[in-house]
Structures are given as structure tokens and as C-alpha cells.
Scaffold this active site. Structure first.
Site, PDB file in Angstrom:
ATOM      1  N   LYS A  44       0.833  -1.208   0.000  1.00  0.00           N
ATOM      2  CA  LYS A  44       0.000   0.000   0.000  1.00  0.00           C
ATOM      3  C   LYS A  44       0.869   1.259   0.000  1.00  0.00           C
ATOM      4  CE  LYS A  44      -3.714  -2.454   2.355  1.00  0.00           C
ATOM      5  NZ  LYS A  44      -4.374  -2.761   3.622  1.00  0.00           N
ATOM      6  N   GLN A  88      -4.482  -1.070   9.910  1.00  0.00           N
ATOM      7  CA  GLN A  88      -4.334  -2.400   9.325  1.00  0.00           C
ATOM      8  C   GLN A  88      -4.908  -3.453  10.274  1.00  0.00           C
ATOM      9  OE1 GLN A  88      -2.990  -3.158   6.160  1.00  0.00           O
ATOM     10  NE2 GLN A  88      -3.835  -5.176   6.642  1.00  0.00           N
ATOM     11  N   ASP A 111     -10.834   2.992   4.683  1.00  0.00           N
ATOM     12  CA  ASP A 111     -11.223   1.593   4.446  1.00  0.00           C
ATOM     13  C   ASP A 111     -12.743   1.442   4.368  1.00  0.00           C
ATOM     14  OD1 ASP A 111      -9.029  -0.164   4.101  1.00  0.00           O
ATOM     15  OD2 ASP A 111      -8.451   0.136   6.190  1.00  0.00           O
TER      16      ASP A 111
END
Ligand code: NAD
Length: 276
Positions: A44, A88, A111
Site C-alpha cells: 500500500k 491495518q 477503508d
């Protein structure tokens, strides 16, 4: 396709910087020592750098207490130079994942996992769409897959893939069936699917005889076999013989997910800078 999305994001980042002087910035938060997470984060960050998005690391491989994690997220929420927060997952067992996700400001939740953003999706007023389902929809649209009235079956009902994906398909007027571990006869459902999306995290859970002739199959699963080989949830060799189209693993939904994360980060920066 992922390259195309990334190229668009790169153009958008440059335009935003020219207009506002600000560089879209993503805070990357990692708690605990998960080898897979480290790989995901590296991918990422590399992608972010390629499109001109800055990333700031907050890495705690040795762990972080829940109060300290919440304090960090609140600090990032309040920091005007941070436009997106990537927490994460998974978090270590001693952390409360739901509470941490809820602590992220919804407009910085790139997200799209915050209940507010998932609620908007359910209400039909989407704000931030979770990256993997968004990537799946891009793929289906890119290839002109007709969704209106189509029989769509989603295998898996997680908060990050199955549930939001089902909502997106429903919003596009597909007739959606969701399957999960308690589904009595999985094959009976999957065989009806014109569009079959699989996110179970079980290698080869979908075999050749479970797929309708001419179906479009999207394989979200990523499983590492003992041999080290990376495979999806679908038995690719046999299913690709009867499917009209199928996404490969690796190389299908995965790169699209990262591209959509970049798109969400640019979008978040635009919102914060009043440049929507
Ligand atoms: P999860 O474990 O949270 O959810 C899996 C879901 O599948 C559950 O709802 C479960 O009920 C269902 N399921 C499991 N086994 C089943 C079976 N035999 N029959 C029917 N349903 C079954 O997983 P997740 O986070 O949604 O991820 C699913 C898979 O997708 C994993 O392999 C994950 O690595 C992968 N994934 C890929 C990407 C990507 O970018 N390509 C992104 C996220 C997740």
C-alpha cells in the site's frame, strides 16, 4: 485495470496539490507483529508513493494498549495534515477492533469500515465504500457485466467484503443471495448464480460443478497453501472452463483493492480541503 485507476488517482493528486498546495496524506497504523500485514502495508505504501500520496507510519510491532491506540487515532483525527487513516487489521487479540474502528473519524476512514460509512451504504447514500467490494464493482463495470435483474450470489458475509459487496450489488438491482458457513446447500445456490462472488477464505471451496455455464466469477479469496503457492477460493482450472469470465488469484481483486484505497484517500483529501 488497477493501473488505470492508479493513473487517474495520480492525475487527481497532482491537480489537488496544484490547487491547494497540500499533498494527500495517509496515516498507516499497524499494531502487532503479523507478517501478512507487513506485506500488505509495504504494498500500500509503495502504491501511495507511486501516485504521489504521502504516507506516515505509526508502527507498533510490539503491540499497543487499547487506550494508547484510541489516543493515537484521536490525535490523527485532529491532525489537519492527515487526510486518511489506515488501521491495518487484524489487531492483536488484546485490542478491541470494533472500538478502534469506531474511534476513526468517518471521513478519514479510507477503508470504509466505520459503522457510519457502512450505514450510509445500507441507506443507499454511500460515502466511503470499502476498498475490496468497490474494486469488485469496478471490475464488473469495466467488463460491462449486466447486474440489473441478475442472479448474484455472494459467498461470505464479513463486514469488510461479503456484506458491503451484497449491498452494492443490490443497489445495482441484482437479486442477491448471501451464503455463509451455515448455508445448507452451498452448491444449490452457487449453481443459480449469473454473477458469483466468493470471499470465504477457503481454498477451492467453489469447484467446477458448483458453477453455472456462462457465469461471471469473481474470486476475492487469498489463501497460501503449505507449498507456499497463493490460490483463491475457486478451483480456477475447472471453473474457468465453464465460466464466461473469472478473476485470477493472484492478480485479480487484490491489486484493485489497493487501487481503490488510493482512490478513497484522494477522495478523503479532497473533502478535507474543500475541493470536492
Ligand atoms: P472472513 O473470514 O472474515 O469471512 C469469511 C466468510 O466466508 C464468513 O462469513 C464465512 O461464513 C464464510 N465462509 C467460510 N467458509 C465457508 C464455506 N465453506 N462455505 C460458505 N461460506 C463460508 O474473511 P474476509 O475478511 O471476508 O476475507 C475472505 C477472503 O478474502 C480471505 O481469503 C481474504 O484473505 C480475502 N481477502 C482478499 C482481499 C483482496 O484484496 N483480494 C481483501 C480482503 C479479503
Amino acid at each position: 485495470m488497477a493501473q488505470k485507476v492508479l493513473a487517474e488517482v495520480k492525475t487527481g493528486v497532482t491537480a489537488l496539490r496544484d490547487r491547494t498546495g497540500a499533498t494527500p496524506t495517509l496515516a498507516v497504523v499497524l499494531v502487532g507483529d503479523f507478517p501478512a500485514s507487513r506485506i500488505y502495508i509495504a504494498t500500500k505504501k509503495k502504491m501511495a508513493a507511486e501516485v504521489g500520496i504521502a504516507s506516515r507510519d505509526f508502527l507498533y510491532p510490539g503491540g499497543l494498549s487499547q487506550p494508547d491506540l484510541l489516543a493515537l487515532l484521536r490525535r490523527l483525527n485532529a491532525d489537519p495534515a492527515v487526510h486518511g487513516i489506515l488501521l491495518q487489521l487484524p489487531l492483536p487479540q488484546e485490542c478491541d477492533e470494533d472500538e478502534a474502528i469506531e474511534a476513526i473519524a468517518p471521513l478519514k476512514d479510507v477503508d470504509g469500515f466505520h459503522p457510519t460509512n457502512l450505514g450510509h451504504l445500507l441507506a443507499g447514500t454511500p460515502t466511503v465504500i470499502p476498498c475490496t467490494p468497490a474494486g469488485v464493482m469496478e471490475i464488473l463495470d469495466h467488463y460491462g457485466v449486466e447486474l440489473k435483474g441478475a442472479e448474484a450470489v455472494v459467498v461470505g458475509r464479513s463486514r469488510i467484503v461479503g456484506k458491503p459487496l451484497a449491498q452494492l450489488l443490490l443497489a445495482r438491482h441484482a437479486t442477491v443471495t448471501m451464503c455463509h458457513t451455515r448455508t445448507r446447500d452451498l452448491a444449490a445456490h452457487t449453481r443459480r448464480a449469473e454473477v458469483l462472488c466468493v470471499a470465504a477464505g477457503r481454498p477451492q471451496v467453489i469447484t467446477g460443478e458448483m458453477v453455472r455455464e456462462g457465469a461471471v466469477v469473481v474470486d476475492v479469496g487469498i489463501n497460501r497453501l503449505e507449498s507456499g503457492k497463493l490460490v483463491g477460493d475457486v478451483e480456477f482450472d475447472l471453473v474457468s472452463k465453464c465460466a464466461r469470465a473469472i478473476t485470477p488469484v493472484p492478480g485479480g481483486v487484490g491489486p484493485m483493492t489497493v487501487a481503490m484505497l488510493m482512490k478513497n484517500t484522494l477522495q478523503a483529501a479532497r473533502r478535507h480541503l474543500g475541493a470536492v
